[in-house]
Design an enzyme around this catalytic site. Structure first.
Site, mmCIF file in Angstrom:
data_model
loop_
_atom_site.group_PDB
_atom_site.id
_atom_site.type_symbol
_atom_site.label_atom_id
_atom_site.label_comp_id
_atom_site.label_asym_id
_atom_site.label_seq_id
_atom_site.Cartn_x
_atom_site.Cartn_y
_atom_site.Cartn_z
ATOM 1 C CB CYS A 156 -0.905 -0.005 1.234
ATOM 2 S SG CYS A 156 -2.072 1.351 1.318
ATOM 3 C CD GLU A 216 -1.310 -6.842 -2.136
ATOM 4 O OE1 GLU A 216 -2.384 -7.389 -1.834
ATOM 5 O OE2 GLU A 216 -0.412 -6.597 -1.309
#
Length: 544
Positions: free
Chosen positions: A403, A437
């Protein structure tokens, strides 16, 4: 927003419309589209179409009422009767981050109202369509050709690999605080909700919703008609909207429809000398919802209902930088490495704060599987948080970022690319290839694309000999798939004498020279004092 239309459903019936003056505020329901007064950036009031997403009675926070004191009853008397209701609206053709609560008096009841279109009932069963993707060439190595010129390809040391993108099964990076409903702790499945995602000049008022940040003016930008999971032979087939939707709706951190649709519960946040608006829902405790301003300590990230409570906290708080090891320092920029297992409270507060600006991330209570790398700017008062990225201690898919976020008050200053570049410097130290991701936010995806493009083109321009995809991956720590997608998006692949070569067009070189002349912050590897952490089996056992 009208549902999507398929070829088998036939033409959709037009949505029913009521003329202005034939309805009242009590009949307005969720799903209606109505004109609402809105203040534009010039300070003028305009009437803009918006969709009603939620309706509630006016909320009064206990803290806010106590702060107003005796003025609260007077405010109730002076308010208009229609202000008893509040409507959460999505502005037509605006980004979702601009959704907000509006009072009933702002609704324009004298103009036409569009009722929700009935959902089409299709009895025809349709299976998933077969997709035929063009594969990237797997033959000889690629040779660089500058300015559209040609040369004879020669065998190189490596061969290009096309790595398929698979949704991650790894856990997300952000937590749910104590007191949140049990349903929020359940793992969320990917959804297929259709949303309007707008970028660049189409973004209303130039605001940004990013994991990293939007592109600074003049920086190297991709021709955004690029590839998604696999490069395809024809660039004309690419769709930016389809790519973003696929990336944002598949991955271990994607939320369900019910989570994404949750309305904002915060208005504004104050951190130090900056006051910003919250973009999305964040599960702060219920007693802090609907406050005019939520005050956050810019060093420990604790949250308070009033300025007085924050000032009282600052007398006791002895933290003046993120609570971790400083692993990088250059000029006024520092990076701190924080273990989620050792600094539980700080990492949970950081996750709550970041959720205000990240829509498609799921919050979890356990932050122990992650390392957090916080970037801060130093001054005489301390080290102020600019942004951060989290990273799994053990990633099965070799993700180097879980993140990533630049706080809104620090966006458009080039800090997003600094965060991305720092994450790849860590990957170089580890000797691994890394990729962020999925899903990425809309403009976060653009930031990564711009970084990949600038890094790859810079390497190709300065190369003195033929270079292959493997060589690019080893020197930049960017995965083969990201390299292939970037080269396909930039239309660098050309077929020459039976082989595929990389050809730098004049347009690409011109954008590169323009971005090179722009001054921006860079990471200096010699200032990074860091060794990859090694965790034992016991340390990697994470429990609730």
């Amino acid at each position: 927003m009208a549902p999507s239309q398929s070829k088998d459903d036939g033409p959709q019936e037009p949505a029913p419309v009521s003329a202005g003056g034939t309805y009242n505020i009590q009949t307005v329901s969720v799903g209606c589209k109505i004109y609402i007064h809105r203040q534009n950036p010039d300070g003028e009031t305009e009437e803009r179409l918006a969709e009603i997403l939620s309706i509630r009675e006016k909320q009064v926070n206990a803290y806010a009422a106590r702060l107003r004191g005796l003025n609260a009853p007077k405010a109730e008397e002076d308010s208009k009767p229609e202000d008893k209701w509040e409507f959460f609206v999505h502005w037509d053709q605006f980004n979702k981050r601009l959704d907000e609560w509006v009072s009933g008096s702002r609704l324009v009841l004298s103009r036409d109202l569009e009722w929700p279109r009935p959902k089409p009932q299709s009895t025809k069963k349709t299976g998933p369509a077969k997709k035929h993707h063009g594969k990237a060439p797997r033959t000889a190595s690629f040779k660089k050709i500058q300015k559209g010129g040609a040369s004879t390809p020669t065998p190189g040391p490596g061969t290009p690999r096309a790595v398929s993108v698979t949704p991650s099964l790894a856990g997300p990076s952000t937590p749910v605080p104590t007191g949140t409903s049990a349903g929020a702790l359940k793992r969320k499945a990917p959804h297929d909700e259709e949303e309007e995602e707008e970028e660049g000049d189409e973004d209303a008022e130039g605001e940004m919703d990013v994991d990293a940040e939007g592109e600074q003016e003049g920086e190297f930008e991709l021709n955004v008609n690029g590839a998604n999971a696999e490069p395809r032979p024809s660039v004309s087939q690419f769709s930016k909207e389809q790519e973003i939707e696929k990336l944002r709706t598949s991955g271990s951190m994607t939320q369900s429809i019910s989570e994404v649709a949750r309305v904002k519960n915060l208005n504004r946040l104050q951190m130090g000398k900056h006051e910003v608006e919250a973009w999305y829902f964040s599960p702060y405790p219920q007693e802090y919802a609907h406050l005019p301003v939520l005050y956050i300590c810019e060093f420990c990230l604790s949250y308070f209902a009033s300025q007085f409570m924050l000032s009282r906290h600052r007398h006791r708080c002895n933290l003046f930088h993120p609570p971790g090891n400083e692993i990088y320092r250059h000029e006024d920029i520092s990076f701190y490495e924080i273990d989620g297992k050792r600094q539980l409270t700080y990492c949970r507060h950081l996750s709550l704060l970041s959720k205000c600006f990240l829509d498609h991330k799921t919050l979890y209570y356990d932050v122990t599987p992650f390392m957090y790398y916080c970037m801060a700017v130093r001054d005489s008062a301390g080290c102020h948080l600019i942004g951060y990225f989290s990273k799994e201690k053990e990633s099965a898919d070799n993700y180097n970022v879980a993140c990533i976020l630049t706080l809104p008050q620090h966006q458009r200053h080039g800090y997003g690319k600094v965060l991305i570049e720092f994450s790849y410097e860590l990957s170089k130290k580890e000797g691994k290839l890394g990729s962020p991701e999925k899903p990425l936010s809309d403009l976060g995806l653009l930031s990564y694309r711009a970084y990949w493009a600038e890094t790859i083109v810079d390497l190709l321009v300065n190369a003195t000999e033929d270079i292959s995809i493997d060589d690019i991956a080893q020197k930049t720590s960017i995965t083969h798939q990201d390299i292939m997608n970037t080269c396909t998006t930039l239309q660098l692949f050309k077929h020459y004498k039976g082989q595929h070569v990389i050809c730098l067009s004049d347009a690409v070189l011109e954008r590169y020279e323009k971005s090179k002349n722009k001054k921006r912050r860079r990471i200096h590897p010699e200032c990074l004092l860091w060794k990859p952490p090694v965790f034992t089996r016991d340390q990697l056992r994470f429990g609730w």
